[in-house]
Design a protein around this motif. Structure first.
Motif, PDB file in Angstrom:
ATOM      1  N   ALA A 128       0.845  -1.189   0.000  1.00 34.69           N
ATOM      2  CA  ALA A 128       0.000   0.000   0.000  1.00 34.69           C
ATOM      3  C   ALA A 128       0.885   1.246   0.000  1.00 34.69           C
ATOM      4  O   ALA A 128       2.115   1.160  -0.079  1.00 34.69           O
ATOM      5  CB  ALA A 128      -0.921  -0.017   1.207  1.00 34.69           C
ATOM      6  N   TYR A 129       0.250   2.412   0.098  1.00 31.47           N
ATOM      7  CA  TYR A 129       0.970   3.672   0.250  1.00 31.47           C
ATOM      8  C   TYR A 129       0.848   4.138   1.699  1.00 31.47           C
ATOM      9  O   TYR A 129       0.538   5.280   2.003  1.00 31.47           O
ATOM     10  CB  TYR A 129       0.445   4.709  -0.738  1.00 31.47           C
ATOM     11  N   ASP A 175      -7.851   1.062   6.031  1.00 32.89           N
ATOM     12  CA  ASP A 175      -8.287   2.373   5.536  1.00 32.89           C
ATOM     13  C   ASP A 175      -8.900   2.247   4.153  1.00 32.89           C
ATOM     14  O   ASP A 175      -8.438   1.488   3.301  1.00 32.89           O
ATOM     15  CB  ASP A 175      -7.080   3.309   5.489  1.00 32.89           C
ATOM     16  N   GLY A 205      -1.278  -1.309   6.183  1.00 32.44           N
ATOM     17  CA  GLY A 205      -2.474  -2.074   5.881  1.00 32.44           C
ATOM     18  C   GLY A 205      -2.212  -3.544   6.110  1.00 32.44           C
ATOM     19  O   GLY A 205      -1.057  -3.993   6.114  1.00 32.44           O
ATOM     20  N   GLN A 225      -6.435   3.170   1.284  1.00 34.08           N
ATOM     21  CA  GLN A 225      -5.451   2.111   1.030  1.00 34.08           C
ATOM     22  C   GLN A 225      -6.110   0.892   0.383  1.00 34.08           C
ATOM     23  O   GLN A 225      -5.518   0.237  -0.477  1.00 34.08           O
ATOM     24  CB  GLN A 225      -4.754   1.711   2.334  1.00 34.08           C
TER      25      GLN A 225
END
Length: 369
Positions: free
Chosen positions: A190-191, A233, A194, A236
């Motif tokens: 992810a960025y 999230d 997660g 994400q």
């Protein structure tokens, strides 16, 4: 230009439009927490692995912790795992109140030595926790047999094995449940943080959904304690949905990098990674061995190449885990590896030119250390 073990910027430039569209998609959706992106990713991620359920959580550590709790691990229980792993595996076990029990790893592939597991089982053992380390799978057949004989649960730690297979079965599909991390460096990253747990058990999935949401079965009403605030999230999740479609492509890119290393370094004194028969390796990290590891890493800095060690300290040797009572020499293979292993740059967008720089520098350094 400094060469790092991992870099995402080239990949981001290639995928930037899709990533930003994913963010905009969520922001325009009207739902920012546990919305359609999380639900869709959970379904798609589970389907990729051929299991029935996926439950998104906030990070890989909590994926392991909630996975253990959902499988019935309670305070005072024991969980058998390895010390040659990232500390979060053990942090998660202790987070349940259970005790981690370590077995050694095999020198040839650095994975759990399943021949040692049965001797470690006691009347307090509740779960076996194999770690699919560096991108390939532990031998799961004997673990399932041991679990069956002793009535134990099995939770796979798949944080480093997205897309890996073992005798044709996906990592994460060979147990009662499996925990994944989507930390940015992962094969499917992810960025941000997660995680997820996948399972084919409906009751386990229900327990996981409750555990990640305060222990609630419905809003404001707790049915399970202790619960957690541990939700994946929505942004994400949408990014991961897009990247999941490219997971096989990422794996192919990593294997191509591994092949170039094998061609360029196969005739040196480095011990290169070995793929265990029956496994399809995804090379989350490309771990090599050398008896003068520290000198090699230091010498490469003059070439502006910064390498990593995964992992320099076995968990059982850390001062924070002295209470577990493992003496020096208790896990000899794990301890020996910790002084010799290090990781070369590995990510799908690593260019051949940069990789050649690493290979050439390594060959030169190995002639002098």
């Amino acid at each position: 230009m400094t060469t790092l073990v991992w870099d995402y910027l080239a990949e981001y430039e290639e995928e930037r439009d899709d990533i930003l569209d994913a963010v905009d998609h969520v922001f325009r959706s009207g739902r920012l927490v546990l919305g359609n992106s999380v639900r869709s990713f959970e379904e798609e991620f589970a389907a990729y692995h051929g299991v029935a359920h996926g439950v998104g959580v906030d990070n890989g550590t909590n994926a392991v912790k909630l996975g253990l709790q959902a499988l019935g691990v309670d305070p005072g229980d024991e969980v058998i795992t390895v010390s040659n792993t990232a500390a979060p595996t053990v942090v998660a076990i202790e987070g349940t109140g259970a005790k981690p029990v370590f077995v050694d790893v095999r020198a040839e592939d650095y994975l759990m030595d399943t021949a040692q597991v049965e001797a470690a089982v006691t009347d307090r053992t509740r779960c076996l926790l194999p770690v699919h380390l560096y991108g390939q799978c532990v031998d799961m057949e004997p673990l399932r047999e041991i679990a069956g004989r002793h009535g134990l649960a099995v939770l796979e730690d798949c944080a480093q094995a997205h897309g890996a297979t073992h005798h044709g079965r996906s990592a994460g599909s060979m147990s009662d449940a499996a925990a994944f991390s989507f930390y940015p460096t992962k094969v499917l990253g992810a960025y941000g943080d997660g995680g997820a747990v996948i399972t084919s058990g409906a009751e386990t999935a229900d327990a996981l959904r409750q555990l990640r949401y305060y222990g609630m079965a419905e809003r404001y009403y707790v049915v399970r304690s202790p619960g957690h605030n541990s939700r994946l999230d929505e942004v994400q999740a949408e990014i991961l949905r897009r990247k999941l479609r490219r997971l096989d492509q990422y794996v192919q890119g990593r294997r191509a990098v591994a092949e170039r290393y094998a061609e360029g370094l196969g005739d040196t004194e480095l011990v290169l990674p070995r793929t265990t028969p029956g496994n399809e390796h995804v090379y989350y990290v490309y771990v090599v061995r050398h008896p003068r590891r520290d000198a090699v890493i230091e010498a490469l800095k003059s070439y502006d190449i910064m390498l990593n060690i995964s992992y320099p300290w076995p968990v059982h040797t850390m001062s924070g885990y002295a209470h577990l009572g493992y003496a020096e020499g208790s896990l000899p293979v794990t301890e020996s590896l910790a002084g010799e292993i290090f990781s070369l740059p590995m990510y799908p967008s690593l260019s051949p030119d940069v990789q050649d720089k690493v290979i050439d520098a390594l060959r030169e350094v190995l002639r002098t250390v």
